[in-house]
Design a protein around this motif. Structure first.
Motif, mmCIF file in Angstrom:
data_model
loop_
_atom_site.group_PDB
_atom_site.id
_atom_site.type_symbol
_atom_site.label_atom_id
_atom_site.label_comp_id
_atom_site.label_asym_id
_atom_site.label_seq_id
_atom_site.Cartn_x
_atom_site.Cartn_y
_atom_site.Cartn_z
ATOM 1 N N VAL A 1 4.171 8.579 0.785
ATOM 2 C CA VAL A 1 4.989 9.471 -0.425
ATOM 3 C C VAL A 1 4.322 11.049 -0.292
ATOM 4 C CG1 VAL A 1 5.876 9.629 -2.693
ATOM 5 C CG2 VAL A 1 5.684 7.488 -1.793
ATOM 6 N N ALA A 2 5.103 12.136 -0.401
ATOM 7 C CA ALA A 2 4.395 12.979 -0.333
ATOM 8 C C ALA A 2 3.811 13.560 -1.750
ATOM 9 C CB ALA A 2 5.451 14.170 -0.352
ATOM 10 N N LEU A 3 2.401 13.943 -1.945
ATOM 11 C CA LEU A 3 1.508 14.009 -2.781
ATOM 12 C C LEU A 3 2.141 15.216 -3.643
ATOM 13 C CD1 LEU A 3 -0.763 13.240 -4.515
ATOM 14 C CD2 LEU A 3 -2.029 14.859 -2.940
ATOM 15 N N GLU A 4 2.302 14.927 -4.976
ATOM 16 C CA GLU A 4 2.704 16.197 -5.995
ATOM 17 C C GLU A 4 1.428 16.473 -6.610
ATOM 18 O OE1 GLU A 4 5.777 14.671 -8.545
ATOM 19 O OE2 GLU A 4 7.097 14.008 -6.842
ATOM 20 N N SER A 5 1.509 17.655 -7.247
ATOM 21 C CA SER A 5 0.166 18.144 -7.955
ATOM 22 C C SER A 5 -0.190 17.233 -9.059
ATOM 23 C CB SER A 5 0.331 19.679 -8.378
ATOM 24 O OG SER A 5 1.511 19.997 -9.015
ATOM 25 N N ASP A 6 0.837 16.966 -9.495
ATOM 26 C CA ASP A 6 0.646 16.227 -11.079
ATOM 27 C C ASP A 6 0.901 14.548 -10.405
ATOM 28 O OD1 ASP A 6 0.653 15.058 -13.428
ATOM 29 O OD2 ASP A 6 2.334 16.119 -14.324
ATOM 30 N N TRP A 7 -0.318 14.202 -9.951
ATOM 31 C CA TRP A 7 -0.220 12.869 -9.257
ATOM 32 C C TRP A 7 -0.142 11.671 -10.515
ATOM 33 C CZ3 TRP A 7 -4.250 9.600 -10.721
ATOM 34 C CH2 TRP A 7 -5.422 10.177 -10.684
ATOM 35 N N PRO A 8 -0.867 12.023 -11.663
ATOM 36 C CA PRO A 8 -0.864 10.741 -12.593
ATOM 37 C C PRO A 8 0.683 10.667 -13.013
ATOM 38 C CG PRO A 8 -2.643 12.290 -13.098
ATOM 39 C CD PRO A 8 -1.914 13.090 -12.161
ATOM 40 N N ARG A 9 1.465 11.634 -13.080
ATOM 41 C CA ARG A 9 3.010 11.448 -13.431
ATOM 42 C C ARG A 9 3.601 10.800 -12.417
ATOM 43 N NH1 ARG A 9 5.336 14.010 -17.491
ATOM 44 N NH2 ARG A 9 3.797 15.653 -17.458
ATOM 45 N N GLN A 10 3.308 11.051 -11.214
ATOM 46 C CA GLN A 10 3.850 10.664 -9.843
ATOM 47 C C GLN A 10 3.580 8.979 -9.793
ATOM 48 O OE1 GLN A 10 2.672 12.255 -6.237
ATOM 49 N NE2 GLN A 10 4.372 11.680 -5.116
ATOM 50 N N LEU A 11 2.184 8.827 -10.144
ATOM 51 C CA LEU A 11 1.985 7.379 -10.149
ATOM 52 C C LEU A 11 2.629 6.510 -11.073
ATOM 53 C CD1 LEU A 11 -1.515 5.807 -9.811
ATOM 54 C CD2 LEU A 11 -0.243 5.141 -11.719
ATOM 55 N N ASN A 12 3.134 6.937 -12.382
ATOM 56 C CA ASN A 12 3.642 6.471 -13.304
ATOM 57 C C ASN A 12 5.080 6.169 -12.957
ATOM 58 O OD1 ASN A 12 1.485 6.366 -15.356
ATOM 59 N ND2 ASN A 12 2.141 8.346 -16.443
ATOM 60 N N GLN A 13 5.660 7.077 -12.379
ATOM 61 C CA GLN A 13 7.056 6.939 -11.909
ATOM 62 C C GLN A 13 6.919 5.765 -10.794
ATOM 63 O OE1 GLN A 13 8.073 11.033 -10.552
ATOM 64 N NE2 GLN A 13 8.513 11.561 -12.402
ATOM 65 N N CYS B 1 0.810 -1.183 -0.006
ATOM 66 C CA CYS B 1 0.011 -0.097 0.078
ATOM 67 C C CYS B 1 1.058 1.222 0.164
ATOM 68 C CB CYS B 1 -0.840 -0.016 1.259
ATOM 69 S SG CYS B 1 -2.054 1.396 1.439
ATOM 70 N N ILE B 2 0.511 2.239 -1.060
ATOM 71 C CA ILE B 2 1.403 3.511 -0.922
ATOM 72 C C ILE B 2 0.358 4.489 -0.774
ATOM 73 C CG2 ILE B 2 2.636 4.941 -2.485
ATOM 74 C CD1 ILE B 2 3.947 2.597 -3.987
ATOM 75 N N VAL B 3 0.490 5.473 0.005
ATOM 76 C CA VAL B 3 -0.090 6.531 0.388
ATOM 77 C C VAL B 3 0.221 7.848 -0.027
ATOM 78 C CG1 VAL B 3 -1.494 7.919 2.274
ATOM 79 C CG2 VAL B 3 -1.344 5.510 2.462
ATOM 80 N N LEU B 4 -0.454 8.624 -0.947
ATOM 81 C CA LEU B 4 0.161 9.819 -1.326
ATOM 82 C C LEU B 4 -0.534 10.909 -0.562
ATOM 83 C CD1 LEU B 4 0.270 9.106 -5.318
ATOM 84 C CD2 LEU B 4 1.798 8.769 -3.782
ATOM 85 N N SER B 5 0.172 11.524 0.023
ATOM 86 C CA SER B 5 -0.472 12.371 1.200
ATOM 87 C C SER B 5 0.464 13.562 1.693
ATOM 88 C CB SER B 5 -1.196 11.790 2.172
ATOM 89 O OG SER B 5 -1.586 12.630 3.229
ATOM 90 N N ASN B 6 0.311 14.663 1.950
ATOM 91 C CA ASN B 6 0.992 15.701 2.572
ATOM 92 C C ASN B 6 0.504 15.806 3.969
ATOM 93 O OD1 ASN B 6 2.620 16.252 0.285
ATOM 94 N ND2 ASN B 6 0.814 17.602 -0.540
ATOM 95 N N MET B 7 -0.100 14.888 4.842
ATOM 96 C CA MET B 7 -0.404 14.824 5.908
ATOM 97 C C MET B 7 0.053 13.800 6.653
ATOM 98 S SD MET B 7 -4.250 16.272 6.250
ATOM 99 C CE MET B 7 -4.321 16.146 7.995
ATOM 100 N N GLU B 8 0.309 13.792 7.985
ATOM 101 C CA GLU B 8 0.935 12.500 8.802
ATOM 102 C C GLU B 8 -0.157 12.051 9.240
ATOM 103 O OE1 GLU B 8 3.911 11.704 9.304
ATOM 104 O OE2 GLU B 8 4.886 13.375 7.996
ATOM 105 N N SER B 9 -0.274 10.448 9.051
ATOM 106 C CA SER B 9 -1.372 9.639 9.756
ATOM 107 C C SER B 9 -0.658 8.570 10.582
ATOM 108 C CB SER B 9 -2.092 9.167 8.713
ATOM 109 O OG SER B 9 -1.337 8.513 7.692
ATOM 110 N N ASP B 10 -1.210 8.521 11.669
ATOM 111 C CA ASP B 10 -0.674 7.365 12.686
ATOM 112 C C ASP B 10 -1.595 6.247 12.392
ATOM 113 O OD1 ASP B 10 0.420 6.010 14.643
ATOM 114 O OD2 ASP B 10 -0.692 7.099 16.363
#
Length: 276
Positions: free
Chosen positions: A93-105, A76-85
């Motif tokens: 992974v820090a979420l980027e504004s262009d998440w489709p490109r980030q997902l490809n990578q 499981c990968i979480v793309l987020s800019n918030m901390e979660s316990d």
């Protein structure tokens, strides 16, 4: 035993009873290990959770539902800019504004899964969601994309069920009725060049169209079960500005690739495409 709803005073009560009746009974649960071992293969499913809104507790709610799955996720990968316990072993992974490109990578970098399931923070999977997905992948060779039915989660209760039809090219050209919780075969995704970031929110749906164009509509599968309840309801997602803006673009691009002359228009509802 009484019929479902026979003692209910409201639709809400009936719906909750109906949902409870969709769960596996104790005998079915005991048989699960043998059932899974009897499949031709046991697909490795990676879940990718996109936390675009940063709502408090949204990510934990989704991960809690993953922790209760009858068929576990490979990763499981979480793309987020918030901390979660959370107690689950997940990759943040820090979420980027262009998440489709980030997902490809991310998919090119990792080869630890056969399929990827795209969710949003706040989605609550039913306990059998990954089990049903894995079963379809295992027993129906050639699938490349799978979608399912869904409902909403409002004020602590499941509601607003959306029962979708099997894949229909004409309906899909009208609007993206399959929803946003799509699962893709990783090899097929990479072979077709991944997501096209220019389509933003509907980049996965553009990929779906390219799969249909290259291999035929039979590679798209519909699970006719409520796979999840979402804090972002189906209707709310469809009404988002980026969905309305991108919907005619992905259909026009699809028709261009098919060599079909066309003109895109709308009737009274801006979401519904009219193809001429």
């Amino acid at each position: 035993l009484g019929r479902i709803g026979s003692d209910c005073d409201s639709y809400e009560q009936l719906y909750q009873q109906w949902l409870a009746g969709r769960q596996l009974n104790p005998a079915q649960r005991r048989q699960l290990p043998r059932t899974i071992q009897s499949w031709p293969r046991q697909p490795r499913i990676k879940v990718l959770v996109i936390d675009a809104d940063g709502r408090e507790q949204a990510v934990p709610h989704t991960l809690d539902s993953l922790n209760q799955q009858l068929y576990g996720a490979q990763a499981c990968i979480v793309l987020s800019n918030m901390e979660s316990d959370v107690s689950l072993p997940v990759t943040h992974v820090a979420l980027e504004s262009d998440w489709p490109r980030q997902l490809n990578q991310l998919l090119k970098a990792g080869h630890d899964a056969d399929w990827v399931y795209l969710l949003r923070a706040g989605d609550r999977l039913s306990e059998s969601a990954l089990l049903l997905l894995a079963e379809r992948i295992a027993v129906l060779p050639g699938l490349m994309c799978v979608y399912g039915d869904e409902g909403a989660w409002v004020d602590g209760l499941a509601c607003e069920p959306v029962f979708k039809p099997d894949f229909n090219i004409d309906l899909m050209r009208s609007y993206p009725y399959v929803g946003r919780a799509l699962a893709f075969d990783c090899n097929a995704l990479n072979a077709l060049g991944g997501l096209d970031p220019s389509f933003g929110e509907l980049a996965p749906h553009d990929l779906l169209w390219r799969m249909v164009e290259a291999h035929g509509p039979q590679v798209i599968e519909h699970i006719a079960e409520l796979q999840m309840q979402s804090e972002l309801s189906f209707a709310q997602w469809l009404s988002q500005e980026q969905v309305i803006r991108q919907s005619p673009r992905i259909v026009s691009a699809h028709l261009d690739r098919m060599g079909v002359a066309h003109c895109m228009g709308h009737d009274t509802l801006p979401l519904l495409n009219r193809v001429e």
